[in-house]
Design a protein around this motif. Sequence first.
Motif, PDB file in Angstrom:
ATOM      1  N   ASN A 271       5.900  -2.105  -0.803  1.00  0.00           N
ATOM      2  CA  ASN A 271       5.711  -3.551  -0.611  1.00  0.00           C
ATOM      3  C   ASN A 271       4.431  -4.035  -1.277  1.00  0.00           C
ATOM      4  O   ASN A 271       4.413  -5.085  -1.933  1.00  0.00           O
ATOM      5  CB  ASN A 271       5.685  -3.869   0.880  1.00  0.00           C
ATOM      6  CG  ASN A 271       5.557  -5.360   1.135  1.00  0.00           C
ATOM      7  OD1 ASN A 271       6.453  -6.144   0.848  1.00  0.00           O
ATOM      8  ND2 ASN A 271       4.415  -5.764   1.675  1.00  0.00           N
ATOM      9  N   ASP A 272       3.342  -3.249  -1.124  1.00  0.00           N
ATOM     10  CA  ASP A 272       2.062  -3.646  -1.726  1.00  0.00           C
ATOM     11  C   ASP A 272       2.150  -3.672  -3.249  1.00  0.00           C
ATOM     12  O   ASP A 272       1.560  -4.543  -3.899  1.00  0.00           O
ATOM     13  CB  ASP A 272       0.956  -2.681  -1.287  1.00  0.00           C
ATOM     14  CG  ASP A 272       0.622  -2.812   0.189  1.00  0.00           C
ATOM     15  OD1 ASP A 272       1.058  -3.809   0.805  1.00  0.00           O
ATOM     16  OD2 ASP A 272      -0.054  -1.916   0.723  1.00  0.00           O
ATOM     17  N   LEU A 273       2.865  -2.707  -3.816  1.00  0.00           N
ATOM     18  CA  LEU A 273       3.006  -2.672  -5.271  1.00  0.00           C
ATOM     19  C   LEU A 273       3.697  -3.921  -5.810  1.00  0.00           C
ATOM     20  O   LEU A 273       3.430  -4.361  -6.932  1.00  0.00           O
ATOM     21  CB  LEU A 273       3.797  -1.430  -5.692  1.00  0.00           C
ATOM     22  CG  LEU A 273       3.072  -0.086  -5.603  1.00  0.00           C
ATOM     23  CD1 LEU A 273       4.048   1.054  -5.816  1.00  0.00           C
ATOM     24  CD2 LEU A 273       1.943  -0.016  -6.623  1.00  0.00           C
ATOM     25  N   GLN A 274       4.564  -4.505  -5.031  1.00  0.00           N
ATOM     26  CA  GLN A 274       5.302  -5.679  -5.484  1.00  0.00           C
ATOM     27  C   GLN A 274       4.633  -6.994  -5.127  1.00  0.00           C
ATOM     28  O   GLN A 274       4.838  -7.996  -5.829  1.00  0.00           O
ATOM     29  CB  GLN A 274       6.719  -5.656  -4.889  1.00  0.00           C
ATOM     30  CG  GLN A 274       7.543  -4.461  -5.336  1.00  0.00           C
ATOM     31  CD  GLN A 274       8.925  -4.469  -4.713  1.00  0.00           C
ATOM     32  OE1 GLN A 274       9.815  -5.212  -5.127  1.00  0.00           O
ATOM     33  NE2 GLN A 274       9.123  -3.637  -3.705  1.00  0.00           N
ATOM     34  N   THR A 275       3.847  -7.009  -4.046  1.00  0.00           N
ATOM     35  CA  THR A 275       3.347  -8.290  -3.533  1.00  0.00           C
ATOM     36  C   THR A 275       1.830  -8.396  -3.463  1.00  0.00           C
ATOM     37  O   THR A 275       1.302  -9.507  -3.478  1.00  0.00           O
ATOM     38  CB  THR A 275       3.909  -8.536  -2.124  1.00  0.00           C
ATOM     39  OG1 THR A 275       3.480  -7.479  -1.240  1.00  0.00           O
ATOM     40  CG2 THR A 275       5.438  -8.566  -2.159  1.00  0.00           C
TER      41      THR A 275
END
Length: 418
Positions: A271-275
């Motif tokens: 999730n962090d990689l995308q957002t």
Amino acid sequence: MTSTARNRFNPSQPGAAGMKAAATGLLVVMAVVFVAARAFEPGYPQLGWVKAFAEAAMVGGLADWFAVTALFRHPLGLPIPHTAIIPRNKDRIGEALASFLKENFLIASVVARRMRHIDLAGAAGRFLRAPEGEGTRIRHGASRLIADIFEGLDDERLGGIIKSAISSRLKTMDVSPVLGHALASAINEDRHVPMLEAAIRWSARVLDSNESLIREMVRKRTSWILKLAGIDTKLADSIMDGLRKLTVEMSTDPAHPVRQKIEEALAQLANDLQTKPETRERVEALKDELLANRSISLWLDTLWQKGREAIIRAARNPDTAMAGKLGDVLKSMGTTLEGDPRIRGAINQFARRAVAGLAASYGSSIVKLVSETVRGWDARTITARLESAVGRDLQYIRINGTLVGGLVGVILYGLDRL
């Protein structure tokens, strides 16, 4: 073009030269027959028919000789009007040829209409599924061409171009969302489980191989009072047993709390990689550092060399390549293309749109190229090229003209006698 076809259409070949000699020889024979028949006709009135045939044949042969010659040059070198038609009109011929190509082949709507009933995907499927016969020759020819191209190109320069293209593409590419999406998809489909279990097994092997180091660390950090009581050894045993038990339980129990925590951490990372901007910035900075590392550059060089050598090996021996796993994959693709109308229709539609798009984008340029190429030829070049295409057939016209002229002469002679 086959050697047979070249012999047929090239006037410099013995076949075309032989036909030209035959046409001229037939005309000479008719002249000799006419002279002989005319000389002996008073004593043999029946020779009138022969004389009529030979006379008309000469007229027909000479007329067709004049017509054929006038297409390409001045007959006997005399500047007779309306002769040497092709050299004088080569620019107009080039424009007409270019217009013909454009109107019949290079208009998007025409291309799409002509390709509507062409099953490119089906043909490709049949070739991939059973590439025997004519397909084998095509594959071998294409393979040799590919191998020659890869061997002939400057290896260092081409490798540098490919490496630079890959590096530039990676530098401009935002890899963080791609990695995040790939990780999220793997978690959703449980494709991360084998990797997680492999990591747990690796941890167990690392623990076993470093047991002495762990025990030494425990001993150094234990006070001398505990050492006197031998507690440091028991403490090290307890730590080792606990870690071993943890790795065993994690590998056998999918619901183990530590394992669940790792999966939650992986999901959060996806999730962090995308957002998350700061996570994406760290990943991009790491990517730039890796691309600037000389080891990565050497790895790309090695990757290119291995790929190039593999392509050349496969191209030099296409039957071996097709017989392995690659051949099985290609045959499976061919079977799918032949058996699935939806995929075949989609590929054919894509091919039609692609070719029609090329015609729309580059049709005018191709037409201009044809026109300018023909305009750039000198008269001798265009005469030689057109003669090479139709020279043999033009000699047939002369022969036919001689014989047909003779028959017409006999008919007219017979009518006159009647």
